[in-house]
Design an enzyme around this catalytic site. Sequence first.
Site, PDB file in Angstrom:
ATOM      1  N   ASP A  77       0.858  -1.183   0.000  1.00 12.70           N
ATOM      2  CA  ASP A  77       0.000   0.000   0.000  1.00 12.70           C
ATOM      3  C   ASP A  77       0.894   1.233   0.000  1.00 12.70           C
ATOM      4  O   ASP A  77       1.287   1.730   1.047  1.00 12.70           O
ATOM      5  CB  ASP A  77      -0.920  -0.015   1.224  1.00 12.70           C
ATOM      6  CG  ASP A  77      -1.909   1.143   1.209  1.00 12.70           C
ATOM      7  OD1 ASP A  77      -1.693   2.104   0.441  1.00 12.70           O
ATOM      8  OD2 ASP A  77      -2.885   1.094   1.973  1.00 12.70           O
ATOM      9  N   HIS A 102       1.026   8.477   3.093  1.00 12.80           N
ATOM     10  CA  HIS A 102       1.588   7.818   4.270  1.00 12.80           C
ATOM     11  C   HIS A 102       3.088   8.071   4.437  1.00 12.80           C
ATOM     12  O   HIS A 102       3.665   7.629   5.433  1.00 12.80           O
ATOM     13  CB  HIS A 102       1.327   6.312   4.191  1.00 12.80           C
ATOM     14  CG  HIS A 102      -0.131   5.971   4.191  1.00 12.80           C
ATOM     15  ND1 HIS A 102      -0.964   6.273   5.247  1.00 12.80           N
ATOM     16  CD2 HIS A 102      -0.911   5.376   3.250  1.00 12.80           C
ATOM     17  CE1 HIS A 102      -2.190   5.869   4.965  1.00 12.80           C
ATOM     18  NE2 HIS A 102      -2.181   5.336   3.767  1.00 12.80           N
TER      19      HIS A 102
END
Length: 264
Positions: free
Chosen positions: A171, A176
Amino acid sequence: MNAGEWMGRPLGERTVAYDERDAILYALAVGAKAAQLDLVFEERLRVLPTFALTLAQWAPDALGSAGAFDTGTAVHGAQRLEVLRPLPRSGELVMKAWVRDVWDKGSAAVVEVEVESHCFVATWSIFAPGAGGFGGDRGPSAPPRPATPARLTTQVPTGENQSALYRLLGDRHHMHVDPEAARAAGQPRPFLHGLCTLAAVLFPLAAEAGAHPADLQGLACRFAGPVFPGDTVEVAFHPGETATGFEASVGDRPVLTGGEVRFR
């Protein structure tokens, strides 16, 4: 297409291969310690069932790439996982995915993506702002908060590098790790993947149940807010007859709500 037209849409089949190194990297990324040899040493390895969610991440990503929702504003709203049998230490998993439901929340839509394999059934709920208003069913409401006080709380620290490490499992959404992408997503800095937070709190949940974390049978929760690397997450337990309810917060800010977990 409006969001409701995606309901029932097949997302195809995919075979994903992995080995012991991938399973060990996952365990370390979600908080396993070096002393937990059956999670980090290939000779004794038990694969954490939530590792399946990294293997199946291709399905919600494929739906976003197909245009079902705006990948820049949509967020992971909730997750369910039913474990059918243990994941092998290494090998290949054949998975099929489809759009299970699309709920009309008015100003937004909730798109549910289900992934099936012989080891698990996993369901992502994607909250898509601006995609509602197509005249569909509103779907289920959020579960009520537990009526009784928590019987136990514990603290789970997160690492400064945890988000960057977890990205290596597949991911790789920029929010992030990249401050600019995080700000574009409405957050002050890069934040931890919701699935990483969820997996991290399973360690104390398993300990409270007297189970090994690899004995997970089923879980469900909603993602209520971000966790930033370095935060300490407080987990509240609400034991029940068949499952343990849980919530998690950072300070007075909820991050996981409506949680329920079962172990074998």
